[in-house]
Design a protein around this motif. Structure first.
Motif, mmCIF file in Angstrom:
data_model
loop_
_atom_site.group_PDB
_atom_site.id
_atom_site.type_symbol
_atom_site.label_atom_id
_atom_site.label_comp_id
_atom_site.label_asym_id
_atom_site.label_seq_id
_atom_site.Cartn_x
_atom_site.Cartn_y
_atom_site.Cartn_z
ATOM 1 N N ARG A 121 0.838 -1.217 0.000
ATOM 2 C CA ARG A 121 0.000 0.000 0.000
ATOM 3 C C ARG A 121 0.865 1.257 0.000
ATOM 4 O O ARG A 121 1.856 1.355 0.711
ATOM 5 C CB ARG A 121 -0.908 0.015 1.229
ATOM 6 N N PHE A 122 0.444 2.238 -0.802
ATOM 7 C CA PHE A 122 1.055 3.571 -0.846
ATOM 8 C C PHE A 122 0.041 4.543 -0.259
ATOM 9 O O PHE A 122 -0.998 4.794 -0.862
ATOM 10 C CB PHE A 122 1.378 3.939 -2.300
ATOM 11 N N VAL A 123 0.318 5.055 0.941
ATOM 12 C CA VAL A 123 -0.559 6.044 1.576
ATOM 13 C C VAL A 123 0.000 7.423 1.254
ATOM 14 O O VAL A 123 1.080 7.796 1.710
ATOM 15 C CB VAL A 123 -0.643 5.828 3.100
ATOM 16 N N HIS A 124 -0.742 8.159 0.454
ATOM 17 C CA HIS A 124 -0.296 9.468 -0.018
ATOM 18 C C HIS A 124 -1.047 10.556 0.750
ATOM 19 O O HIS A 124 -2.282 10.590 0.764
ATOM 20 C CB HIS A 124 -0.573 9.616 -1.515
ATOM 21 N N VAL A 125 -0.298 11.434 1.397
ATOM 22 C CA VAL A 125 -0.897 12.457 2.252
ATOM 23 C C VAL A 125 -0.969 13.782 1.512
ATOM 24 O O VAL A 125 0.053 14.353 1.124
ATOM 25 C CB VAL A 125 -0.105 12.608 3.564
ATOM 26 N N ALA A 174 -3.853 4.800 -1.513
ATOM 27 C CA ALA A 174 -4.923 5.454 -0.759
ATOM 28 C C ALA A 174 -4.479 6.885 -0.484
ATOM 29 O O ALA A 174 -3.317 7.122 -0.137
ATOM 30 C CB ALA A 174 -5.198 4.732 0.552
ATOM 31 N N ILE A 175 -5.386 7.838 -0.662
ATOM 32 C CA ILE A 175 -5.048 9.253 -0.510
ATOM 33 C C ILE A 175 -5.805 9.830 0.683
ATOM 34 O O ILE A 175 -7.009 9.618 0.830
ATOM 35 C CB ILE A 175 -5.394 10.040 -1.793
ATOM 36 N N VAL A 176 -5.074 10.553 1.528
ATOM 37 C CA VAL A 176 -5.672 11.170 2.718
ATOM 38 C C VAL A 176 -5.468 12.677 2.654
ATOM 39 O O VAL A 176 -4.349 13.152 2.430
ATOM 40 C CB VAL A 176 -5.036 10.629 4.011
ATOM 41 N N VAL A 225 -4.871 2.687 9.181
ATOM 42 C CA VAL A 225 -6.107 2.066 8.689
ATOM 43 C C VAL A 225 -6.132 2.057 7.158
ATOM 44 O O VAL A 225 -6.461 1.038 6.537
ATOM 45 C CB VAL A 225 -7.343 2.802 9.244
ATOM 46 N N THR A 226 -5.772 3.186 6.545
ATOM 47 C CA THR A 226 -5.795 3.237 5.077
ATOM 48 C C THR A 226 -4.727 2.329 4.472
ATOM 49 O O THR A 226 -4.836 1.930 3.313
ATOM 50 C CB THR A 226 -5.590 4.671 4.561
ATOM 51 N N ALA A 232 -9.791 0.783 1.107
ATOM 52 C CA ALA A 232 -9.157 2.102 0.980
ATOM 53 C C ALA A 232 -8.480 2.296 -0.377
ATOM 54 O O ALA A 232 -8.227 3.429 -0.790
ATOM 55 C CB ALA A 232 -8.123 2.291 2.089
ATOM 56 N N VAL A 233 -8.200 1.227 -1.077
ATOM 57 C CA VAL A 233 -7.456 1.313 -2.337
ATOM 58 C C VAL A 233 -8.225 2.120 -3.382
ATOM 59 O O VAL A 233 -9.405 1.878 -3.634
ATOM 60 C CB VAL A 233 -7.156 -0.094 -2.883
ATOM 61 N N GLY A 234 -7.528 3.096 -3.951
ATOM 62 C CA GLY A 234 -8.112 3.918 -4.999
ATOM 63 C C GLY A 234 -9.015 5.031 -4.502
ATOM 64 O O GLY A 234 -9.579 5.783 -5.299
#
Length: 345
Positions: A121-125, A174-176, A225-226, A232-234
């Motif tokens: 997973r890549f969590v992008h803030v 997933a983008i936050v 969580v993401t 959460a993906v996409g």
């Protein structure tokens, strides 16, 4: 729950890469992951202070986050990326710095992640700032995108690029978009707390503009969580408390905690913004931080209020901290750490 404990955990044996690890939010996330027994890799500028991480089993890579060679070394064997690095938001900062950190680094990290055999997973803030002023609050993830400066524009550019790249290349992203981040250790709100303690608070307009916050403890939990939730993906998520509050309500809350009744010193918006623009025009070419500028003034005028139900409905996540308790916690932290001295009546 303390700031370094969490009920949300990455799988044991995971390796996580964190950018922006020495920043306020990044340091909280890193310490949580270390406490969970996660192998943490962090990229930090050579000038970044890592003393607070002394003794922790963190593998540091010192250099620019947009250095392709550095990224290729740091990403070996990584399962998760938490990409939250950002240049320090100063009006004197050159535009290319924002592009390199928000866009170029995102591209390099994403392409490198594709080469990792067990990447998850890549969590992008990003930031709620990509929405600018919310005309009909509360907004949500689908309300108009109106970035108001190069910081927000480059954040949006990086966010849009990786969302499209992830969909095309099969990279789980997933983008936050965090609301205003606060908590013990954060000093961006210190000036307001000091004004309240001194019983004089400058305000543009009537103080009725809406502010949306999120406690750093909740935000970093949400990052985890993401990273682990399949739904959460996409997706893009705004992470904020249940609802926004007005600037004047925030001041009243702090004043009540400090036992003071601050007065508002009303300042007309148009002249202040004009002065801010003039200062930025004069000081920025000289590499000097202006005393006031438009982006800083926006905090006191723009409405930032969002419906945050998506993170609850899709990921079953609800922040544990109320703004009332969290802002009071910060008020006490400022006193305990000598940033604010309360005069006895």
């Amino acid at each position: 729950m303390t700031i370094t404990e969490s009920q949300y955990k990455l799988p044991q044996g995971s390796r996580a890469l964190v950018t922006g690890a020495t920043g306020f939010t990044g340091s909280v996330l890193v310490k949580k992951l270390v406490n969970q027994g996660i192998e943490v890799v962090a990229i930090a500028r050579p000038s970044s202070n890592i003393e607070s991480f002394e003794g922790m089993p963190i593998k540091w890579f010192r250099g620019d986050v947009f250095d392709e060679e550095l990224i290729n070394k740091a990403i070996e064997g990584v399962n998760y990326i938490f990409h939250m690095v950002t240049p320090f938001r100063e009006a004197k900062s050159p535009d290319i710095g924002y592009y390199n950190v928000h866009v170029l680094s995102t591209q390099l990290l994403a392409k490198a992640a594709l080469k990792q055999p067990d990447f998850r997973r890549f969590v992008h803030v990003s930031t709620i700032g990509v929405h600018g002023h919310v005309d009909n609050p509360p907004g949500d993830e689908n309300c108009p995108l109106k970035p108001g400066d190069v910081y927000q524009s480059s954040k949006l550019q990086g966010e849009q690029w990786i969302k499209e790249f992830g969909a095309q290349q099969g990279l789980p992203v997933a983008i936050v978009r965090p609301a205003g981040i606060y908590g013990p250790g954060e000093k961006r709100l210190l000036k307001i707390y000091k004004w309240v303690a001194k019983k004089r608070v400058p305000v543009i307009g009537n103080g009725g503009n809406l502010l949306h916050f999120i406690h750093v403890d909740d935000l970093t939990d949400f990052f985890i969580v993401t990273a682990i939730h399949p739904k959460a993906v996409g997706e893009v998520f705004i992470c904020g408390s249940k609802q926004a509050m007005t600037f004047k309500d925030m001041v009243a809350l702090i004043g009540d905690y400090y036992g003071v009744s601050p007065q508002f010193l009303k300042v007309p918006a148009a002249p202040v913004f004009a002065i801010g623009d003039l200062f930025e025009l004069m000081f920025r070419p000289l590499g000097i931080e202006p005393p006031i500028y438009r982006r800083r003034l926006a905090f006191y005028t723009k409405d930032r209020s969002f419906n945050t139900s998506k993170m609850r409905n899709i990921l079953d996540f609800t922040p544990a901290h109320s703004d009332e308790d969290g802002l009071k916690e910060l008020a006490q932290w400022y006193v305990d750490n000598g940033w604010i001295s309360l005069k006895k009546s």
